[in-house]
Design a protein around this motif. Structure first.
Motif, PDB file in Angstrom:
ATOM      1  N   TYR B 117       0.929  -1.044   0.044  1.00  0.00           N
ATOM      2  CA  TYR B 117      -0.095  -0.057  -0.153  1.00  0.00           C
ATOM      3  C   TYR B 117       0.990   1.253  -0.052  1.00  0.00           C
ATOM      4  O   TYR B 117       0.519   2.245  -0.764  1.00  0.00           O
ATOM      5  CB  TYR B 117      -0.660  -0.231   1.292  1.00  0.00           C
ATOM      6  N   LEU B 121       1.450   3.646  -3.205  1.00  0.00           N
ATOM      7  CA  LEU B 121       0.715   5.196  -2.923  1.00  0.00           C
ATOM      8  C   LEU B 121       0.929   6.204  -4.062  1.00  0.00           C
ATOM      9  O   LEU B 121       0.248   6.933  -4.617  1.00  0.00           O
ATOM     10  CB  LEU B 121       0.753   5.574  -1.659  1.00  0.00           C
ATOM     11  N   PRO B 122       2.370   6.476  -3.998  1.00  0.00           N
ATOM     12  CA  PRO B 122       2.725   7.672  -4.933  1.00  0.00           C
ATOM     13  C   PRO B 122       2.635   7.765  -6.543  1.00  0.00           C
ATOM     14  O   PRO B 122       2.954   8.416  -7.237  1.00  0.00           O
ATOM     15  CB  PRO B 122       3.870   8.077  -4.448  1.00  0.00           C
ATOM     16  N   ASN B 127      -4.965   3.975  -4.516  1.00  0.00           N
ATOM     17  CA  ASN B 127      -4.754   2.122  -4.115  1.00  0.00           C
ATOM     18  C   ASN B 127      -5.628   2.050  -2.814  1.00  0.00           C
ATOM     19  O   ASN B 127      -6.072   3.087  -2.033  1.00  0.00           O
ATOM     20  CB  ASN B 127      -3.153   2.190  -3.900  1.00  0.00           C
TER      21      ASN B 127
END
Lengths: 94, 558
Positions: B117, B121-122, B127
């Motif tokens: 996760y 994320l970036p 997500n």
């Protein structure tokens, strides 16, 4: 000149804070202070981000608006800034 | 009826219309694979998760539909990251579903545990980590909705193993996730757009991948022809406008033709449609189109004035905008501006090497383009060969060039070609690669051999990391380092070792005849193309310079 505050209404679940702080980190924007707490039935949270005066704030807001868990974003200049002063005193105290 | 989380996932994917997924099984996605065994979904076993990610990208880029890749936890997930990041930068709708250690073990540094996760994320549009089985019914359709709506992009779903094995009584299925409808365009903005076009003397369309994502190629062609506006494409926009049209200016930017960049410099109006002012296209931003007003149309509000302030901005679907403005648009020949274009094109054309030089990649690619069927899908890797494809191969249709534009990922081409061939049966996918790039996902030759797809791989072999070598030559005082390969792999023999037909054009008496013959044979093959070792991609705008300050280079040209 008081620092601007960005006010957010967000879905309240684990990971939302990461999305927001992660966005600031990877776009090289600075956050000076964060205030956050659940509102209403706890499904959403309100978040206040104390930021530096920066010409890129409109761009930050547009990027924040794209985050899936962000419901609402606005720039606030009418807030009671003493709350951030008190926070500052708190974090400075031993 | 009680179903496991894994069965729920496969059922939801089937309901989304997913027919093929690519992936690799492992400990933490075994329940999902067990359910896939009973599903009509065709599973493609990649040989590295990055290959699976790019196979999904190939399917998505060739069709515009969302595609799915699967990986297990830990290294499976980290191996997917490059393909996910690549999809983010090029706005490609893929859904990555990863296994995760059971919820009770998360945070214990369990075997093959990694914070998927946090890692995704970036690099995703959004997500998810699934924390209870009921969430699957929301998360899977929502992932497709997010991936396809507005500006497309990748979505990652991390599914702990126990969420795959728990059961849930399903009484009703959710609706499949689909793209949001686009809001109508602001009529006042459309009126202003028409007005500014009519007042302009020297307009240029600067178009990109947004035209292709919007499916707006025909609308663009009608618009450009009605008002006589020439069209310059970004790398991601190639194919959005036919290269054989007299209004076509080719690619702009770092490796664009000199006349193209000079015309943009002279323009008084830039119609920036479905573009994001990437630095490879603009060069030094303050100098880019400095005499022009800029009208920016994009589906993503955060792109407006991100890099270059727009004089007029329209947030919306570029196809909608083009169709809305058409009824207001005057017919215009623009003979004066067109005359200037012809003049600059004559004086500063895209230069080809002497035709007697078959080892020059530009000549080879031009010859190749005369031997491929219309509609052939070209994928590339990243480097000199990619820029030569962009310059020399005349793309006529959208979604016929699949290339890693934003992230610039070497290793993209072969798995993307596999994905394209899976998604568009009956159409040959041609991967143009280099001897540096091909080794970065070479293992997918095994996947290709297994699937026996109509894929041809050309390896433009110059024994170098050519585009890096070129930069060392031009900008680092010819202090070459770590850009020449000491080993000389025999790619034809390697490919034969994978069970593929292979040729080395260095050993053929009539290389182009061999190319034509192999393109007409069904099934895969690999062709080594020996090219000059130290050829440069020209022209070139040095990094940080204005686009008009191009290096034109030495004349090995006709």
């Amino acid at each position: 000149m008081p620092k601007p505050v960005i006010e957010l209404l967000v879905n309240n679940h684990a990971g939302v804070m990461s999305h927001i702080t992660g966005l600031f980190a990877r776009r090289a924007f600075n956050i000076d202070g964060i205030l956050c707490g659940p509102v209403g039935d706890g499904n959403t949270s309100r978040m206040f981000l104390l930021v530096d005066e920066d010409e890129r704030i409109p761009q930050v807001i547009k990027q924040l608006e794209k985050l899936h868990d962000v419901i609402n974003v606005r720039e606030r200049n009418d807030y009671d800034r003493t709350i951030f002063h008190r926070l500052h005193e708190f974090v400075e105290s031993e | 009826m009680k179903r496991t989380g894994a069965q729920i996932i496969t059922a939801l994917l089937e309901r989304q219309g997913i027919e093929t997924v690519a992936g690799i099984p492992g400990g933490c996605n075994l329940p999902l694979y067990d359910a896939l065994r009973d599903s009509p979904i065709h599973h493609v076993l990649a040989r590295h998760e990055q290959g699976a990610g790019f196979i999904a990208q190939g399917m998505a880029r060739a069709t515009g539909k969302a595609a799915v890749c699967l990986a297990t936890s830990g290294p499976g997930a980290t191996n997917l990251l490059t393909a996910i990041a690549d999809a983010k930068l090029d706005s490609v709708p893929i859904i990555a579903i990863t296994g995760q250690v059971p919820a009770s073990m998360i945070g214990t540094d369990a075997f093959q545990e990694v914070d998927t996760y946090g890692l995704t994320l970036p690099i995703t549009k959004h997500n998810f980590i699934v924390r209870n089985i009921e969430e699957l019914l929301e998360v899977v359709p929502e992932a497709f909705h997010i991936a396809l709506s507005g500006r497309p992009g990748p979505v990652a779903i991390d599914v702990p193993k126990d969420m795959q094995t728990q059961t849930l009584d399903i009484t009703e299925w959710p609706e499949p996730g689909k793209a949001d409808a686009f809001p109508p365009c602001d009529p006042e903005a459309i009126r202003q757009l028409a007005d500014r076009i009519h007042r302009a003397k020297k307009p240029v369309l600067y178009i990109g991948g947004g035209i292709i994502a919007s499916g707006a190629s025909e609308d663009l062609a009608a618009f450009a022809r009605k008002n006589g506006i020439p069209v310059a494409c970004t790398l991601s926009g190639l194919g959005a406008f036919p290269a054989n049209d007299p209004l076509y200016l080719g690619m702009l930017g770092m490796h664009g033709a000199q006349y193209t960049n000079l015309l943009l410099d002279e323009a008084d109006l830039i119609l920036a449609f479905g573009v994001r002012f990437d630095d490879r296209a603009t060069g030094r931003v303050v100098e880019f189109c400095k005499h022009a007003d800029i009208i920016h149309v994009d589906i993503d509000p955060s792109e407006i004035s991100k890099i270059k302030p727009a004089n007029l901005a329209i947030v919306g679907d570029v196809g909608n905008v083009l169709r809305s403005v058409m009824p207001m648009l005057h017919d215009n020949e623009r003979s004066e501006w067109r005359g200037r274009i012809m003049e600059l094109k004559d004086r500063f054309p895209l230069r080809f090497p002497v035709p007697q030089d078959p080892l020059h990649p530009m000549n080879f690619l031009q010859q190749l383009s005369m031997r491929t069927e219309p509609g052939t899908i070209i994928t590339t890797d990243v480097g000199q060969h990619q820029m030569w494809v962009a310059q020399a191969y005349p793309f006529q249709r959208p979604r016929t060039l699949l290339t890693s534009g934003g992230l610039g990922t070497m290793g993209f081409g072969l798995p993307a070609a596999i994905g394209a061939a899976l998604a568009r049966p009956g159409i040959r996918a041609v991967c143009v690669s280099g001897d540096g790039s091909i080794l970065m996902n070479l293992q997918e030759l095994a996947t290709l051999a297994e699937l026996n797809l109509d894929v041809t791989v050309f390896i433009m072999n110059n024994h170098h990391l050519g585009l890096v070598r070129q930069q060392q030559e031009l900008f680092y005082g010819q202090r070459y380092f770590a850009t020449q390969f000491g080993a000389d792999p025999d790619f034809a023999r390697i490919a034969e070792g994978f069970g593929l037909r292979a040729w080395d054009l260095g050993e053929e008496t009539d290389p182009m005849e061999t190319v034509a013959r192999t393109l007409n044979q069904p099934g895969p093959c690999v062709i080594n193309v020996p090219v000059h070792q130290t050829e440069n991609v020209l022209p070139m705008v040095p990094p940080g310079k204005a686009n008009r300050e191009m290096i034109i280079g030495e004349l090995t040209y006709a």
